[in-house]
Enzyme design. Structure first.
Site, PDB file in Angstrom:
ATOM      1  N   MET A  10     -36.701  10.181  68.323  1.00 32.60           N
ATOM      2  CA  MET A  10     -37.328  11.162  67.411  1.00 32.60           C
ATOM      3  C   MET A  10     -38.861  11.048  67.446  1.00 32.60           C
ATOM      4  O   MET A  10     -39.480  10.794  66.434  1.00 32.60           O
ATOM      5  CB  MET A  10     -36.793  10.933  65.985  1.00 32.60           C
ATOM      6  CG  MET A  10     -35.292  11.031  65.870  1.00 32.60           C
ATOM      7  SD  MET A  10     -34.668  10.568  64.236  1.00 32.60           S
ATOM      8  CE  MET A  10     -34.789   8.778  64.260  1.00 32.60           C
ATOM      9  N   GLN A  52     -34.763  19.595  60.328  1.00 35.79           N
ATOM     10  CA  GLN A  52     -36.059  19.471  59.659  1.00 35.79           C
ATOM     11  C   GLN A  52     -36.604  20.855  59.309  1.00 35.79           C
ATOM     12  O   GLN A  52     -37.085  21.082  58.187  1.00 35.79           O
ATOM     13  CB  GLN A  52     -37.056  18.738  60.548  1.00 35.79           C
ATOM     14  CG  GLN A  52     -36.825  17.243  60.688  1.00 35.79           C
ATOM     15  CD  GLN A  52     -37.827  16.603  61.627  1.00 35.79           C
ATOM     16  OE1 GLN A  52     -38.489  17.285  62.417  1.00 35.79           O
ATOM     17  NE2 GLN A  52     -37.938  15.288  61.576  1.00 35.79           N
ATOM     18  N   THR A  83     -39.732   6.511  63.510  1.00 35.23           N
ATOM     19  CA  THR A  83     -40.477   7.744  63.279  1.00 35.23           C
ATOM     20  C   THR A  83     -40.924   7.732  61.826  1.00 35.23           C
ATOM     21  O   THR A  83     -40.225   7.187  60.966  1.00 35.23           O
ATOM     22  CB  THR A  83     -39.602   8.986  63.548  1.00 35.23           C
ATOM     23  OG1 THR A  83     -40.248  10.158  63.027  1.00 35.23           O
ATOM     24  CG2 THR A  83     -38.242   8.864  62.883  1.00 35.23           C
ATOM     25  N   ASN A  84     -42.072   8.329  61.552  1.00 39.70           N
ATOM     26  CA  ASN A  84     -42.552   8.404  60.173  1.00 39.70           C
ATOM     27  C   ASN A  84     -41.805   9.450  59.358  1.00 39.70           C
ATOM     28  O   ASN A  84     -41.359   9.182  58.245  1.00 39.70           O
ATOM     29  CB  ASN A  84     -44.045   8.730  60.162  1.00 39.70           C
ATOM     30  CG  ASN A  84     -44.930   7.570  60.556  1.00 39.70           C
ATOM     31  OD1 ASN A  84     -45.332   6.755  59.739  1.00 39.70           O
ATOM     32  ND2 ASN A  84     -45.239   7.481  61.851  1.00 39.70           N
ATOM     33  N   THR A  85     -41.672  10.650  59.909  1.00 35.95           N
ATOM     34  CA  THR A  85     -41.134  11.766  59.144  1.00 35.95           C
ATOM     35  C   THR A  85     -39.754  11.468  58.578  1.00 35.95           C
ATOM     36  O   THR A  85     -39.456  11.789  57.416  1.00 35.95           O
ATOM     37  CB  THR A  85     -41.069  13.034  60.008  1.00 35.95           C
ATOM     38  OG1 THR A  85     -42.391  13.385  60.429  1.00 35.95           O
ATOM     39  CG2 THR A  85     -40.463  14.193  59.249  1.00 35.95           C
ATOM     40  N   CYS A 197     -47.664   9.652  62.345  1.00 31.82           N
ATOM     41  CA  CYS A 197     -46.669  10.203  63.252  1.00 31.82           C
ATOM     42  C   CYS A 197     -46.688   9.291  64.461  1.00 31.82           C
ATOM     43  O   CYS A 197     -47.764   8.979  64.983  1.00 31.82           O
ATOM     44  CB  CYS A 197     -47.002  11.641  63.647  1.00 31.82           C
ATOM     45  SG  CYS A 197     -45.981  12.264  65.001  1.00 31.82           S
ATOM     46  N   THR A 198     -45.537   8.857  64.898  1.00 30.25           N
ATOM     47  CA  THR A 198     -45.487   7.823  65.930  1.00 30.25           C
ATOM     48  C   THR A 198     -45.951   8.305  67.297  1.00 30.25           C
ATOM     49  O   THR A 198     -46.112   7.493  68.209  1.00 30.25           O
ATOM     50  CB  THR A 198     -44.067   7.237  66.040  1.00 30.25           C
ATOM     51  OG1 THR A 198     -43.110   8.300  66.098  1.00 30.25           O
ATOM     52  CG2 THR A 198     -43.761   6.348  64.837  1.00 30.25           C
ATOM     53  N   GLU A 199     -46.183   9.621  67.455  1.00 27.34           N
ATOM     54  CA  GLU A 199     -46.720  10.126  68.724  1.00 27.34           C
ATOM     55  C   GLU A 199     -48.241  10.244  68.747  1.00 27.34           C
ATOM     56  O   GLU A 199     -48.827  10.342  69.830  1.00 27.34           O
ATOM     57  CB  GLU A 199     -46.128  11.511  69.053  1.00 27.34           C
ATOM     58  CG  GLU A 199     -44.688  11.508  69.534  1.00 27.34           C
ATOM     59  CD  GLU A 199     -43.696  11.442  68.394  1.00 27.34           C
ATOM     60  OE1 GLU A 199     -42.539  11.079  68.639  1.00 27.34           O
ATOM     61  OE2 GLU A 199     -44.083  11.745  67.247  1.00 27.34           O
TER      62      GLU A 199
END
Length: 230
Positions: A10, A52, A83-85, A197-199
């Site tokens: 994710m 989402q 993932t943060n979200t 956000c992990t990206e």
């Protein structure tokens, strides 16, 4: 060494960072030929993103909880949501487990507090920036004020995450937009920026910013390594 269960995919771009960072951390901590004991459940991100967009958090909570429970049954001794979200549903996931869920916002809060910040900015998906689950957890734990960009900037940040970063695209125009946004937030008094956000850490780097960046992927993985190696 304890076994970590990871809910990933994710997106997979950030999940591969988790795998690399946790293994590097275990190697640095324990030395020799040590590597991390990991169990991974990797989702099809298209399924996650669809829910989402519908804000169907109940279905998402059920999906992640079911996967987390399966990792616990397979031998995981703690769970990471990579993932943060999707920490929006962390309470529901944790309630189904008998093992700890290592929360990404706690990793960020600890580092922000250690550095003595009073006011920071948060970048992430629109869900992370607009809903309270992330900002409130940090504020409640530390008293730190968490600010976000203006709405139009939030929408562009979100677009870049889903249409570019989660699909492996790193565009210089998007990088410049993020840096301009960070500069504006610094002008509003932000003493640091949470890359929530992990990206995002794939796109921006600390040496090009006037205030510190806090990459939640790095911090979450460091928390996991410390827990697993203890």
């Amino acid at each position: 060494m304890k076994t970590l269960g990871i809910l990933g995919g994710m997106s997979w771009e950030s999940t591969q960072s988790y795998y690399r960072l946790i293994n590097q951390g275990i190697k640095n901590t324990l030395g020799g030929l040590h590597s991390a004991k990991l169990l991974l459940h990797s989702f099809d991100f298209a399924d996650i993103e669809r829910l989402q967009a519908q804000q169907d958090w109940d279905s998402l909570a059920d999906m992640l909880a079911e996967a987390a429970v399966s990792l616990e049954h397979a031998g995981a001794q703690a769970i990471l949501i990579a993932t943060n979200t999707m920490h929006k549903v962390a309470p529901e996931v944790a309630s189904r487990l008998t093992i700890p869920l290592l929360h990404i916002a706690d990793a960020a809060a600890d580092e922000l507090q250690r550095n003595g910040h009073k006011k920071v900015a948060l970048l992430g998906t629109r869900y992370t920036m607009q809903l309270d689950f992330y900002k409130k957890r940090i504020h409640d734990a530390t008293g730190i004020e968490v600010i976000t960009p203006e709405l139009a900037q939030q929408e562009e940040i979100n677009r870049i995450i889903y249409e570019e970063l989660c699909q492996g695209e790193l565009l210089s125009s998007s990088r410049d937009f993020y840096y301009r946004t960070i500069d504006e937030l610094a002008g509003q008094g932000a003493e640091g920026v949470i890359l929530g956000c992990t990206e995002i850490g794939l796109l921006v780097s600390p040496e090009n910013c006037t205030i510190p960046l806090y990459d939640t992927t790095d911090l979450h993985c460091a928390m996991a390594v410390k827990w697993a190696a203890a």
